[in-house]
Design a protein around this motif. Structure first.
Motif, PDB file in Angstrom:
ATOM      1  N   THR A   7       1.988  14.178  -9.363  1.00 10.25           N
ATOM      2  CA  THR A   7       2.853  15.357  -9.341  1.00 10.25           C
ATOM      3  C   THR A   7       3.349  15.697 -10.745  1.00 10.25           C
ATOM      4  OG1 THR A   7       3.574  14.803  -7.126  1.00 10.25           O
ATOM      5  CG2 THR A   7       4.928  16.352  -8.340  1.00 10.25           C
TER       6      THR A   7
ATOM      7  N   ALA B  54       0.834  -1.207   0.000  1.00 12.40           N
ATOM      8  CA  ALA B  54       0.000   0.000   0.000  1.00 12.40           C
ATOM      9  C   ALA B  54       0.869   1.258   0.000  1.00 12.40           C
ATOM     10  CB  ALA B  54      -0.923  -0.001   1.210  1.00 12.40           C
ATOM     11  N   THR B  55       1.954   1.241   0.735  1.00 16.47           N
ATOM     12  CA  THR B  55       2.867   2.385   0.768  1.00 16.47           C
ATOM     13  C   THR B  55       3.496   2.613  -0.602  1.00 16.47           C
ATOM     14  OG1 THR B  55       3.349   1.948   3.084  1.00 16.47           O
ATOM     15  CG2 THR B  55       4.892   3.352   1.899  1.00 16.47           C
TER      16      THR B  55
ATOM     17  N   ALA C 233       2.271   1.696  -3.508  1.00 16.88           N
ATOM     18  CA  ALA C 233       1.229   2.149  -4.427  1.00 16.88           C
ATOM     19  C   ALA C 233       0.907   3.621  -4.212  1.00 16.88           C
ATOM     20  CB  ALA C 233      -0.025   1.303  -4.247  1.00 16.88           C
ATOM     21  N   THR C 234       0.884   4.057  -2.964  1.00 17.98           N
ATOM     22  CA  THR C 234       0.617   5.460  -2.660  1.00 17.98           C
ATOM     23  C   THR C 234       1.738   6.354  -3.174  1.00 17.98           C
ATOM     24  OG1 THR C 234      -0.597   4.803  -0.687  1.00 17.98           O
ATOM     25  CG2 THR C 234       0.134   7.092  -0.800  1.00 17.98           C
ATOM     26  N   ALA C 235       2.969   5.938  -2.992  1.00 19.98           N
ATOM     27  CA  ALA C 235       4.113   6.718  -3.471  1.00 19.98           C
ATOM     28  C   ALA C 235       4.097   6.816  -4.992  1.00 19.98           C
ATOM     29  CB  ALA C 235       5.413   6.102  -2.993  1.00 19.98           C
ATOM     30  N   THR C 236       3.759   5.730  -5.659  1.00 22.16           N
ATOM     31  CA  THR C 236       3.695   5.739  -7.116  1.00 22.16           C
ATOM     32  C   THR C 236       2.588   6.662  -7.604  1.00 22.16           C
ATOM     33  OG1 THR C 236       4.525   3.480  -7.183  1.00 22.16           O
ATOM     34  CG2 THR C 236       3.421   4.286  -9.154  1.00 22.16           C
ATOM     35  N   ALA C 237       1.435   6.594  -6.968  1.00 23.69           N
ATOM     36  CA  ALA C 237       0.319   7.456  -7.355  1.00 23.69           C
ATOM     37  C   ALA C 237       0.657   8.925  -7.136  1.00 23.69           C
ATOM     38  CB  ALA C 237      -0.926   7.073  -6.567  1.00 23.69           C
ATOM     39  N   ALA C 238       1.340   9.225  -6.048  1.00 27.07           N
ATOM     40  CA  ALA C 238       1.724  10.610  -5.771  1.00 27.07           C
ATOM     41  C   ALA C 238       2.728  11.112  -6.802  1.00 27.07           C
ATOM     42  CB  ALA C 238       2.308  10.723  -4.371  1.00 27.07           C
TER      43      ALA C 238
END
Length: 67
Positions: free
Chosen positions: A32, A20-21, A23-28
């Motif tokens: 950006t 989940a971490t 995936a969140t970093a990739t989405a951010a």
């Protein structure tokens, strides 16, 4: 709950948390990069803003770091 089952559930939780971490970093990172639609025009303005720029506050900082 046996010790083995408890251990596996903890591992599953840690693996899910890591996924989940990531995936969140990739989405951010993707959000950006695509968040600046107004800057797609002239490349000349973007180039002037990139890179190292020696300014007064940078010079003051370098003077404070001299030994």
């Amino acid at each position: 709950m046996t010790e083995r089952t408890r251990s596996l559930s903890r591992r599953s939780f840690v693996l899910a948390l890591g996924a989940a971490t990531a995936a969140t970093a990739t989405a951010a990172a993707i959000a950006t990069k695509s968040a600046a639609p107004g800057q797609a025009g002239s490349g000349e303005g973007k180039r002037a803003k990139k890179g190292y720029q020696a300014s007064a506050h940078v010079g003051r900082y370098y003077r404070t770091t001299k030994i």
